[in-house]
Design an enzyme around this catalytic site. Structure first.
Site, PDB file in Angstrom:
ATOM      1  N   TYR A 162      87.994 -24.232  74.896  1.00 39.54           N
ATOM      2  CA  TYR A 162      88.206 -25.658  75.090  1.00 39.54           C
ATOM      3  C   TYR A 162      89.711 -25.941  75.095  1.00 39.54           C
ATOM      4  CZ  TYR A 162      83.303 -27.053  74.248  1.00 39.54           C
ATOM      5  OH  TYR A 162      81.957 -27.252  74.329  1.00 39.54           O
ATOM      6  N   LYS A 163      90.138 -26.826  75.983  1.00 34.73           N
ATOM      7  CA  LYS A 163      91.531 -27.288  75.985  1.00 34.73           C
ATOM      8  C   LYS A 163      91.559 -28.649  75.294  1.00 34.73           C
ATOM      9  CE  LYS A 163      95.662 -27.966  78.753  1.00 34.73           C
ATOM     10  NZ  LYS A 163      96.133 -29.053  77.895  1.00 34.73           N
ATOM     11  N   TYR A 164      92.082 -28.673  74.078  1.00 34.88           N
ATOM     12  CA  TYR A 164      92.039 -29.881  73.256  1.00 34.88           C
ATOM     13  C   TYR A 164      93.155 -30.838  73.648  1.00 34.88           C
ATOM     14  CZ  TYR A 164      88.706 -27.186  70.580  1.00 34.88           C
ATOM     15  OH  TYR A 164      87.606 -26.448  70.226  1.00 34.88           O
TER      16      TYR A 164
ATOM     17  N   GLU B  48      90.144 -31.816  77.310  1.00 36.80           N
ATOM     18  CA  GLU B  48      90.702 -31.992  78.645  1.00 36.80           C
ATOM     19  C   GLU B  48      90.121 -31.040  79.670  1.00 36.80           C
ATOM     20  OE1 GLU B  48      95.184 -33.429  78.549  1.00 36.80           O
ATOM     21  OE2 GLU B  48      94.967 -31.471  77.627  1.00 36.80           O
ATOM     22  N   GLY B  49      89.577 -29.925  79.230  1.00 36.71           N
ATOM     23  CA  GLY B  49      89.103 -28.908  80.157  1.00 36.71           C
ATOM     24  C   GLY B  49      89.049 -27.571  79.450  1.00 36.71           C
TER      25      GLY B  49
END
Length: 290
Positions: free
Chosen positions: A25-27, A146-147
């Site tokens: 996960y892109k936090y 975010e992605g």
């Protein structure tokens, strides 16, 4: 170490062909490196995000940006934060940067303990098909991230400080071809550049126009995606459109104070992944129930 943006999941698969890799996960928070000197020492790479511990929910970056930075006491903290750790660079006097990422992550999980609402490990999946990565990307966005970050696990997976390395790729929803909404926004303010951007504007305040109230409502600050030539050209252009104060039909809060105000003379097309309710930007206020 920084990551390169990508425009498709197939681009990720092409880059990492024949390499083992993982997706995380892109936090949506502030990048941080946490250090502890002494006998038991470590350097963590992590993301600090705004967090609602009661609902166990990640909050938007806009909430984190309202957290006070100076003269803060424990009693005055209004925005809780949580750390999401994704890499370990140093432990008990030993540097790990030359080791494989798989080894660094295993050591991170072995030596640290998950603390609900305070310290978590970045969510990850070792997915390798377009369908699996797409599903994981959608789960990431639904959870408030975010992605994805996609990283090599074994080959070519050492840590390179201060470098943007193709060992790490970022897949944000708004980067993907055919995903996200396009907004026509007006530039109404500029923020003085620092460091490499000294002498030009490092960021801009954008607004959307509300025809019903005939006002420009602040919607976001933007500072990425510009080349050096873009920044220099913008500085020259806006030099002739500087205001001494904000226009009376600029709807902004006290928390939004660019270094320079501009005439509403330029419209930018901005691509975005999602909308979130902001405590400081006024666009849409009154239309959305908080």
């Amino acid at each position: 170490m920084l990551a390169f943006p990508t425009k498709s999941i197939t681009e990720v698969l092409d880059r990492f062909e024949n390499l083992s890799f993982t997706c995380e996960y892109k936090y949506d928070g502030e990048r941080a490196q946490i250090t502890k000197p002494g006998v038991s020492s470590y350097v963590l790479d992590c993301e600090v995000v705004a967090y609602n511990p009661q609902e166990k929910k990640i909050l938007p970056f806009q909430i984190l940006s309202t957290r006070k930075r100076k003269d803060v006491t424990t009693a005055s903290i209004e925005v809780e934060v949580c750390l999401f750790a994704f890499d370990l660079l140093y432990i008990d006097g030993q540097s790990l940067v030359e080791q494989e990422f798989a080894t660094r992550r295993n050591t991170l999980h072995d030596r640290f303990v998950d603390v609900p609402g305070e310290f978590h490990f970045a969510q990850f999946a070792n997915s390798h098909s377009i369908e699996e990565i797409q599903i994981f990307l959608e789960e990431s966005v639904k959870s408030g991230c975010e992605g994805l970050m996609v990283k090599t696990l074994n080959e070519e997976s050492s840590y390179e400080p201060s470098r943007r390395s193709r060992k790490w790729l970022k897949v944000k929803k708004d980067y993907l071809d055919g995903v996200g909404d396009s907004l026509d926004l007006v530039v109404i303010g500029g923020y003085a550049g620092r460091g490499k951007r000294t002498g030009v504007y490092g960021g801009y305040l954008l607004a959307c126009y509300d025809p019903e109230n005939e006002e420009y409502q602040a919607i976001c600050k933007i500072g990425t995606g510009f080349s050096e030539a873009d920044l220099e050209g913008q500085a020259v252009f806006f030099k002739d459109h500087i205001l001494s104060a904000a226009k009376p039909y600029y709807r902004v809060t006290d928390g939004v104070k660019p270094d320079v105000w501009f005439e509403p003379v330029q419209v930018w097309e901005v691509k975005a992944a999602d909308f979130s309710v902001s405590p400081i930007y006024t666009a849409g206020w009154g239309l959305v129930v908080l």
